[in-house]
Write a protein that holds these residues in place. Structure first.
Motif, PDB file in Angstrom:
ATOM      1  N   MET A  17      21.761 -12.378  83.821  1.00 35.48           N
ATOM      2  CA  MET A  17      22.850 -12.315  84.792  1.00 35.48           C
ATOM      3  C   MET A  17      22.436 -12.908  86.134  1.00 35.48           C
ATOM      4  O   MET A  17      23.159 -13.721  86.730  1.00 35.48           O
ATOM      5  CB  MET A  17      23.291 -10.855  84.968  1.00 35.48           C
ATOM      6  CG  MET A  17      24.398 -10.663  85.996  1.00 35.48           C
ATOM      7  SD  MET A  17      25.969 -11.349  85.465  1.00 35.48           S
ATOM      8  CE  MET A  17      26.520 -10.095  84.299  1.00 35.48           C
ATOM      9  N   LEU A  18      21.259 -12.514  86.628  1.00 38.22           N
ATOM     10  CA  LEU A  18      20.774 -13.049  87.903  1.00 38.22           C
ATOM     11  C   LEU A  18      20.543 -14.556  87.816  1.00 38.22           C
ATOM     12  O   LEU A  18      20.916 -15.312  88.729  1.00 38.22           O
ATOM     13  CB  LEU A  18      19.474 -12.342  88.306  1.00 38.22           C
ATOM     14  CG  LEU A  18      19.614 -10.885  88.754  1.00 38.22           C
ATOM     15  CD1 LEU A  18      18.240 -10.254  88.952  1.00 38.22           C
ATOM     16  CD2 LEU A  18      20.429 -10.794  90.038  1.00 38.22           C
ATOM     17  N   ALA A  19      19.941 -14.993  86.700  1.00 35.27           N
ATOM     18  CA  ALA A  19      19.716 -16.428  86.508  1.00 35.27           C
ATOM     19  C   ALA A  19      21.032 -17.177  86.459  1.00 35.27           C
ATOM     20  O   ALA A  19      21.179 -18.257  87.046  1.00 35.27           O
ATOM     21  CB  ALA A  19      18.915 -16.670  85.229  1.00 35.27           C
ATOM     22  N   GLY A  20      22.018 -16.605  85.755  1.00 34.07           N
ATOM     23  CA  GLY A  20      23.318 -17.248  85.642  1.00 34.07           C
ATOM     24  C   GLY A  20      24.019 -17.400  86.988  1.00 34.07           C
ATOM     25  O   GLY A  20      24.619 -18.434  87.280  1.00 34.07           O
ATOM     26  N   ILE A  21      23.938 -16.355  87.819  1.00 35.07           N
ATOM     27  CA  ILE A  21      24.569 -16.403  89.144  1.00 35.07           C
ATOM     28  C   ILE A  21      23.911 -17.487  90.008  1.00 35.07           C
ATOM     29  O   ILE A  21      24.599 -18.279  90.668  1.00 35.07           O
ATOM     30  CB  ILE A  21      24.470 -15.034  89.828  1.00 35.07           C
ATOM     31  CG1 ILE A  21      25.349 -14.019  89.083  1.00 35.07           C
ATOM     32  CG2 ILE A  21      24.884 -15.128  91.297  1.00 35.07           C
ATOM     33  CD1 ILE A  21      25.182 -12.591  89.559  1.00 35.07           C
ATOM     34  N   LEU A  22      22.575 -17.522  90.007  1.00 32.78           N
ATOM     35  CA  LEU A  22      21.857 -18.528  90.795  1.00 32.78           C
ATOM     36  C   LEU A  22      22.155 -19.939  90.281  1.00 32.78           C
ATOM     37  O   LEU A  22      22.393 -20.868  91.074  1.00 32.78           O
ATOM     38  CB  LEU A  22      20.355 -18.256  90.738  1.00 32.78           C
ATOM     39  CG  LEU A  22      19.871 -17.007  91.467  1.00 32.78           C
ATOM     40  CD1 LEU A  22      18.408 -16.724  91.132  1.00 32.78           C
ATOM     41  CD2 LEU A  22      20.046 -17.157  92.969  1.00 32.78           C
ATOM     42  N   ILE A  23      22.152 -20.104  88.968  1.00 31.73           N
ATOM     43  CA  ILE A  23      22.426 -21.407  88.375  1.00 31.73           C
ATOM     44  C   ILE A  23      23.853 -21.843  88.664  1.00 31.73           C
ATOM     45  O   ILE A  23      24.113 -23.003  89.003  1.00 31.73           O
ATOM     46  CB  ILE A  23      22.176 -21.362  86.856  1.00 31.73           C
ATOM     47  CG1 ILE A  23      20.671 -21.303  86.573  1.00 31.73           C
ATOM     48  CG2 ILE A  23      22.787 -22.579  86.157  1.00 31.73           C
ATOM     49  CD1 ILE A  23      20.345 -20.975  85.139  1.00 31.73           C
ATOM     50  N   GLY A  24      24.797 -20.907  88.526  1.00 31.79           N
ATOM     51  CA  GLY A  24      26.199 -21.235  88.795  1.00 31.79           C
ATOM     52  C   GLY A  24      26.410 -21.713  90.222  1.00 31.79           C
ATOM     53  O   GLY A  24      27.114 -22.702  90.464  1.00 31.79           O
ATOM     54  N   ALA A  25      25.791 -21.027  91.170  1.00 35.34           N
ATOM     55  CA  ALA A  25      25.928 -21.415  92.576  1.00 35.34           C
ATOM     56  C   ALA A  25      25.268 -22.760  92.855  1.00 35.34           C
ATOM     57  O   ALA A  25      25.830 -23.614  93.557  1.00 35.34           O
ATOM     58  CB  ALA A  25      25.319 -20.342  93.469  1.00 35.34           C
ATOM     59  N   THR A  26      24.089 -22.989  92.282  1.00 39.37           N
ATOM     60  CA  THR A  26      23.367 -24.242  92.525  1.00 39.37           C
ATOM     61  C   THR A  26      24.071 -25.427  91.872  1.00 39.37           C
ATOM     62  O   THR A  26      24.190 -26.504  92.472  1.00 39.37           O
ATOM     63  CB  THR A  26      21.922 -24.142  91.985  1.00 39.37           C
ATOM     64  OG1 THR A  26      21.303 -22.975  92.526  1.00 39.37           O
ATOM     65  CG2 THR A  26      21.110 -25.363  92.395  1.00 39.37           C
ATOM     66  N   CYS A  27      24.547 -25.239  90.647  1.00 37.40           N
ATOM     67  CA  CYS A  27      25.300 -26.310  89.977  1.00 37.40           C
ATOM     68  C   CYS A  27      26.582 -26.621  90.743  1.00 37.40           C
ATOM     69  O   CYS A  27      26.979 -27.783  90.870  1.00 37.40           O
ATOM     70  CB  CYS A  27      25.639 -25.906  88.542  1.00 37.40           C
ATOM     71  SG  CYS A  27      24.251 -25.965  87.393  1.00 37.40           S
ATOM     72  N   GLY A  28      27.232 -25.566  91.255  1.00 37.31           N
ATOM     73  CA  GLY A  28      28.436 -25.782  92.056  1.00 37.31           C
ATOM     74  C   GLY A  28      28.149 -26.554  93.328  1.00 37.31           C
ATOM     75  O   GLY A  28      28.935 -27.407  93.754  1.00 37.31           O
TER      76      GLY A  28
END
Length: 283
Positions: A17-28
């Motif tokens: 979950m934490l990885a997904g949130i960080l990845i989602g924000a960075t990809c965005g």
């Protein structure tokens, strides 16, 4: 209600979950510049190129993430050089170089006649594979990329909208492109641990496009894209657990749903605004 929060009792789920949130924000964040420069295909292409590097790294028993990242960075540099030096369109250069790299990976894997969990993780993503060390890697990449975007904010903004004029004003656009390519390659490597090669392009493109439909200001688009990426990643991973589906697929489906909602909202708002203007003209 208890069952809704039940997945959080597992460490792998919290890490994912934490990885997904960080990845989602960075990809965005990176996706905004990619979309505005008309290079949406670069995320899809580089992810395939990185898969080729991962396959070769597995055969040679090299570090998978490091080798795949370097491979992706070299592919991005080759694309930039090809476009600048030989006046070939960006989409054509991306198609040739990244597809060839992906073909190398397919050839290597087909020669082995078997897949491993590492390679499958790169293809389809898996929150089960995100351990504490990988989470630290994701956090480090996200932090460095975010700082880099903040430091070079004006230069990137200028280059995105008018590269030729930026060059005239002394901005080293080629060096800036290389740094951006390095940031993108690093982000793609850590992103594929959760989302996978086959879906990473959508995670880069959908949030900024959705944010663009909701605002015309660049700063708001940047913040909006990051929030959309982070929140949809969180929701996608959350619902993937009870539905027992791939987290990457769930994330992209949530993003696609939000995109459709924004599209409908944008169409209705435009229709309403046009109606109000017509009404005022007849007053």
């Amino acid at each position: 209600m208890t069952s809704l929060f039940a997945p959080f009792q597992y460490e792998f789920f919290r890490n994912g979950m934490l990885a997904g949130i960080l990845i989602g924000a960075t990809c965005g964040l990176l996706g905004v510049y990619i979309v505005l420069r008309g290079m949406s295909y670069i995320g899809h292409g580089l992810s395939h190129a990185i898969f080729g590097g991962a396959a070769v790294a597995y055969v040679l028993n090299f570090d998978l993430n490091l080798w795949a990242g370097l491979w992706g960075f070299v592919a991005a540099i080759l694309i930039n050089v090809t476009v600048r030096r030989y006046k070939i369109s960006a989409d054509a250069a991306i198609g040739v170089i990244t597809t060839a790299s992906f073909a190398i990976g397919v050839a290597v894997i087909s020669g082995l006649h078997r897949f491993t969990r590492s390679i499958e993780g790169f293809l389809f993503g898996s929150i089960l594979g995100v351990n504490s060390a990988q989470l630290i890697g994701v956090a480090a990449v996200s932090l460095v990329v975010s700082i880099g975007i903040f430091v070079f904010y004006k230069q990137l903004l200028f280059t995105t909208f008018d590269e030729e004029t930026a060059r005239v004003y002394g901005i080293r656009t080629q060096a800036l492109d290389n740094l951006f390519s390095l940031a993108l390659a690093a982000t793609l490597v850590v992103s594929m641990q959760v989302i996978g090669v086959t879906l990473i392009a959508a995670a880069i493109v959908i949030p900024p496009i959705t944010a663009r439909m909701l605002t015309h200001r660049f700063d708001r688009m940047l913040i909006g894209s990051m929030l959309i990426g982070a929140l949809t990643a969180m929701l996608g991973i959350w619902i993937s657990f009870p539905l027992d589906i791939a987290a990457g697929a769930a994330i992209v489906l949530v993003q696609a749903t939000l995109f459709v909602v924004a599209l409908v909202f944008n169409a209705l708002f435009s229709h309403h605004r046009a109606g109000m203007l017509l009404y005022r003209e007849h007053l």
